[in-house]
Motif scaffolding. Structure first.
Motif, PDB file in Angstrom:
ATOM      1  N   SER A 292       0.601  -1.326  -0.187  1.00 25.38           N
ATOM      2  CA  SER A 292      -0.057   0.356   0.037  1.00 25.38           C
ATOM      3  C   SER A 292       0.330   1.049  -0.027  1.00 25.38           C
ATOM      4  O   SER A 292       0.048   2.485   0.656  1.00 25.38           O
ATOM      5  CB  SER A 292      -0.985   0.127   1.062  1.00 25.38           C
ATOM      6  OG  SER A 292      -2.119  -1.121   1.090  1.00 25.38           O
ATOM      7  N   GLU A 293       2.377   1.183  -0.227  1.00 27.39           N
ATOM      8  CA  GLU A 293       2.923   2.278  -0.362  1.00 27.39           C
ATOM      9  C   GLU A 293       2.421   2.986  -1.341  1.00 27.39           C
ATOM     10  O   GLU A 293       2.287   2.878  -2.610  1.00 27.39           O
ATOM     11  CB  GLU A 293       4.250   2.063  -1.097  1.00 27.39           C
ATOM     12  CG  GLU A 293       5.559   2.607  -1.193  1.00 27.39           C
ATOM     13  CD  GLU A 293       5.412   3.613   0.323  1.00 27.39           C
ATOM     14  OE1 GLU A 293       4.862   4.810   0.858  1.00 27.39           O
ATOM     15  OE2 GLU A 293       6.326   3.103   1.437  1.00 27.39           O
ATOM     16  N   ASP A 294       2.202   4.781  -1.031  1.00 27.73           N
ATOM     17  CA  ASP A 294       1.969   6.109  -1.887  1.00 27.73           C
ATOM     18  C   ASP A 294       3.047   6.997  -2.697  1.00 27.73           C
ATOM     19  O   ASP A 294       3.002   7.389  -3.137  1.00 27.73           O
ATOM     20  CB  ASP A 294       0.412   6.760  -1.240  1.00 27.73           C
ATOM     21  CG  ASP A 294       1.031   7.278   0.510  1.00 27.73           C
ATOM     22  OD1 ASP A 294       2.233   7.437  -0.182  1.00 27.73           O
ATOM     23  OD2 ASP A 294       0.201   7.614   0.961  1.00 27.73           O
ATOM     24  N   GLY A 295       4.017   6.079  -1.228  1.00 27.43           N
ATOM     25  CA  GLY A 295       5.229   6.460  -2.329  1.00 27.43           C
ATOM     26  C   GLY A 295       5.583   8.439  -1.861  1.00 27.43           C
ATOM     27  O   GLY A 295       6.390   8.835  -2.187  1.00 27.43           O
ATOM     28  N   SER A 296       4.548   9.018  -1.643  1.00 31.78           N
ATOM     29  CA  SER A 296       5.267   9.755  -0.689  1.00 31.78           C
ATOM     30  C   SER A 296       6.001  10.355   0.917  1.00 31.78           C
ATOM     31  O   SER A 296       6.035  11.727   0.543  1.00 31.78           O
ATOM     32  CB  SER A 296       3.320  10.713   0.118  1.00 31.78           C
ATOM     33  OG  SER A 296       3.173   9.766   1.666  1.00 31.78           O
ATOM     34  N   LYS A 297       6.320   9.310   0.994  1.00 29.36           N
ATOM     35  CA  LYS A 297       8.004  10.113   2.009  1.00 29.36           C
ATOM     36  C   LYS A 297       8.855   9.215   1.510  1.00 29.36           C
ATOM     37  O   LYS A 297       8.761   8.230   1.058  1.00 29.36           O
ATOM     38  CB  LYS A 297       6.940   9.553   3.701  1.00 29.36           C
ATOM     39  CG  LYS A 297       6.337  11.206   3.802  1.00 29.36           C
ATOM     40  CD  LYS A 297       5.550  10.534   5.449  1.00 29.36           C
ATOM     41  CE  LYS A 297       4.513  12.006   5.485  1.00 29.36           C
ATOM     42  NZ  LYS A 297       4.070  11.136   7.040  1.00 29.36           N
ATOM     43  N   ASN A 457      11.293   0.479  -0.247  1.00 27.19           N
ATOM     44  CA  ASN A 457      12.227   1.446  -0.322  1.00 27.19           C
ATOM     45  C   ASN A 457      10.828   3.049  -1.530  1.00 27.19           C
ATOM     46  O   ASN A 457      11.237   2.786  -2.475  1.00 27.19           O
ATOM     47  CB  ASN A 457      13.581   1.976  -1.339  1.00 27.19           C
ATOM     48  CG  ASN A 457      14.488   0.573  -0.268  1.00 27.19           C
ATOM     49  OD1 ASN A 457      14.586   0.435   0.653  1.00 27.19           O
ATOM     50  ND2 ASN A 457      13.995  -0.816  -1.385  1.00 27.19           N
ATOM     51  N   VAL A 458      11.489   4.514  -0.752  1.00 25.54           N
ATOM     52  CA  VAL A 458      11.278   6.119  -1.791  1.00 25.54           C
ATOM     53  C   VAL A 458      12.325   6.472  -1.391  1.00 25.54           C
ATOM     54  O   VAL A 458      13.005   7.148  -0.573  1.00 25.54           O
ATOM     55  CB  VAL A 458      10.162   6.123  -0.673  1.00 25.54           C
ATOM     56  CG1 VAL A 458       9.637   7.689  -1.530  1.00 25.54           C
ATOM     57  CG2 VAL A 458       8.891   5.138  -1.410  1.00 25.54           C
ATOM     58  N   PHE A 459      12.956   6.230  -2.612  1.00 21.80           N
ATOM     59  CA  PHE A 459      14.856   7.653  -2.642  1.00 21.80           C
ATOM     60  C   PHE A 459      13.508   8.853  -2.988  1.00 21.80           C
ATOM     61  O   PHE A 459      12.990   9.074  -4.204  1.00 21.80           O
ATOM     62  CB  PHE A 459      15.497   6.550  -3.437  1.00 21.80           C
ATOM     63  CG  PHE A 459      15.410   5.719  -3.034  1.00 21.80           C
ATOM     64  CD1 PHE A 459      16.795   5.114  -2.633  1.00 21.80           C
ATOM     65  CD2 PHE A 459      15.315   4.100  -3.557  1.00 21.80           C
ATOM     66  CE1 PHE A 459      17.744   4.372  -2.214  1.00 21.80           C
ATOM     67  CE2 PHE A 459      15.961   2.879  -2.900  1.00 21.80           C
ATOM     68  CZ  PHE A 459      16.860   2.819  -1.799  1.00 21.80           C
ATOM     69  N   GLU A 460      14.034   9.258  -2.675  1.00 19.89           N
ATOM     70  CA  GLU A 460      14.414  11.062  -3.296  1.00 19.89           C
ATOM     71  C   GLU A 460      15.229  11.615  -4.473  1.00 19.89           C
ATOM     72  O   GLU A 460      16.531  11.890  -3.677  1.00 19.89           O
ATOM     73  CB  GLU A 460      14.732  12.450  -2.181  1.00 19.89           C
ATOM     74  CG  GLU A 460      13.508  12.406  -1.343  1.00 19.89           C
ATOM     75  CD  GLU A 460      13.496  12.761   0.240  1.00 19.89           C
ATOM     76  OE1 GLU A 460      14.630  13.845   0.188  1.00 19.89           O
ATOM     77  OE2 GLU A 460      12.343  12.914   0.787  1.00 19.89           O
TER      78      GLU A 460
END
Length: 513
Positions: A292-297, A457-460
């Motif tokens: 359920s990752e939205d990738g917002s953070k 993982n959500v990378f900037e």
């Protein structure tokens, strides 16, 4: 007759299914013969190559809640079994048919120690030993002699977090029970919630689906539901468009070919990159990052969300059985619903499993199952499934046993084909490290707690200025992630987590420079 027609007639008479025939307009006649399935991988009964390999591992066979005051009939790996908890609390998994005269122990009475056959009163312990033979009074010695001459087939069983596991291989070759990463790295406040979903098809196509990281772009996209007829089915479950983006996939055999790391990079927006690493372990375990990752953070090295085994029932039926990790540590968006996780129920893909169809078990009690109509296409929820098909429909509709010879794979199918090859190498002995004996030794070397490559993982990391640069960037990130996880294989616990997170941070910073 034209030259073209002559050529086609020659091809038909020669028997070959050539490319020319397959590409003829309205040429269904030339492709109407269905070859056999792939028994080396799909057959799991006793004595089959895959069946013998699978019996070298521990498998969940049922949920603890299925053990009530009556025995639970099971079919696992083509064998008819009964599972029960006796009065002393021990769990038994025995062959269903009594060794005396073949009556099923599913009708037996659970005793303080063991189970009593309904037919003649033989009592068997959880290890198969005969505890009592009801001979007439005065024949106690004869009864004891007879009891020592028979033994009910039995398999060793253990319980973990609401699941019952059994080892069905040779007792002298029993491997350690694998506690992946020491109870699966559940963060404080999170828990392993058991579930079990029946699948009406061969085990391998269910396992293939776990390695198919590309299908969510179509199957789980709300935009593809006919006339928005969701019928209670959850689509767009990620809560953002990221899961509808075709992932850039990188598949790498790891742990000496015992498992497969499947890294998929999806662009959340121009500033963030979502990279999800699934971990497929021979023969039938899959470990999944947050669905359920939205990738917002920003998020680095988030761990298990789904842990599941695809367990063969027989060659045309199987179970998805495992744990859904619940709690704030993994479910950062708080969208999970524990009340929907259990027997023939799951929350993260409502409608994507057989639970949508009450005639296929649904949420009925075990004793209240309604009759099954002869044709599944006449069932109550069939049209709902046509409007909004999910994993269940896509998987079982490949035939009861998928025919690999009829497939025409693309590049994005590489993961499941790589995993099939790894299975073959293990079964054939062409990869000694993946043999049953080597697996057991590896588990011992790992202290029964091997590492998993699973992570979300959500990378900037900003989008590339050109399409070519963006593709290169995505692929560089996925490769380096697998390299980092490989480099951390010798570490355990907090040391490994710190190393991986710090290395992921360095990777992100290097991409910004």
């Amino acid at each position: 007759m034209s030259v073209k027609s002559d050529k086609l007639e020659d091809q038909r008479s020669s028997g070959g299914a050539s490319v020319a025939k397959k590409l003829v307009p309205y040429g269904g006649y030339y492709t109407n013969k269905v070859p056999g399935h792939d028994p080396e991988l799909t057959g799991t009964g006793p004595g089959t190559p895959m069946g013998e390999f699978m019996r070298a591992f521990w498998h969940p066979v049922c949920m603890s809640i299925e053990l009530t005051d009556t025995p639970r009939f099971l079919k696992i790996l083509g064998e008819e079994l009964v599972a029960f908890r006796d009065g002393s609390g021990r769990v038994g998994v025995l062959h269903a048919h009594c060794v005396h005269r073949g009556a099923s122990l599913e009708y037996g009475a659970i005793m303080e120690h063991g189970i009593r056959c309904c037919y003649h009163g033989m009592v068997f312990d959880v290890d198969g030993a005969c505890l009592h033979v009801p001979f007439p009074k005065g024949e106690e010695k004869e009864a004891q002699k007879y009891a020592c001459s028979i033994r009910q087939g039995a398999y060793k069983a253990v319980e973990r977090n609401g699941l019952v596991f059994a080892y069905m291989g040779p007792p002298e070759a029993e491997p350690p029970f694998p506690e992946w990463e020491g109870d699966f790295t559940v963060l404080p406040g999170d828990e392993l919630v058991p579930y079990s979903n029946f699948q009406h098809c061969n085990w391998l196509q269910v396992q293939d689906n776990a390695a198919d990281n590309y299908h969510p772009t179509a199957l789980h996209a709300g935009k593809n539901v006919v006339n928005e007829r969701y019928q209670g089915t959850t689509f767009d479950e990620v809560g953002a468009a990221s899961m509808e983006v075709a992932p850039d996939m990188h598949f790498v055999p790891v742990q000496q070919g015992r498992s497969l790391a499947c890294a998929g990079a999806r662009r959340v927006d121009k500033d963030r990159l979502f990279v999800r690493v699934q971990h497929q372990v021979l023969p039938n375990l899959s470990l999944h990052a947050y669905t359920s990752e939205d990738g917002s953070k920003k998020k680095l090295f988030s761990r298990f969300h789904i842990i599941r085994w695809t367990v063969p029932v027989d060659d045309e039926n199987s179970k998805m059985i495992g744990w859904r990790v619940m709690g704030p540590g993994i479910d950062t968006r708080g969208v999970g619903d524990k009340s929907l996780v259990g027997y023939e129920s799951i929350d993260f893909l409502e409608g994507q499993v057989a639970m949508r169809r009450p005639e296929r078990f649904g949420q009925y009690a075990l004793e209240d199952l309604p009759p099954i109509p002869p044709d599944h296409r006449e069932r109550e929820h069939y049209k709902d499934a046509q409007y909004a098909p999910g994993d269940y429909e896509a998987i079982i509709s490949q035939r009861p046993i998928a025919v690999h010879a009829l497939e025409h794979p693309t590049r994005f199918d590489a993961g499941l084909f790589q995993f099939r090859k790894m299975l073959r190498d293990a079964v054939r002995g062409t990869n000694a490290a993946a043999s049953a004996r080597a697996f057991a030794e590896w588990f011992r070397e790992q202290g029964g707690a091997p590492n998993s490559y699973c992570s979300g993982n959500v990378f900037e990391i900003a989008e590339g200025e050109t399409v070519e640069e963006e593709v290169q960037r995505r692929r560089m990130v996925t490769r380096r992630i697998i390299d980092i996880l490989n480099n951390g294989e010798s570490m355990k616990g907090a040391e490994r987590s710190t190393f991986v997170r710090n290395s992921f941070e360095e990777l992100e910073q290097s991409m910004k420079r």
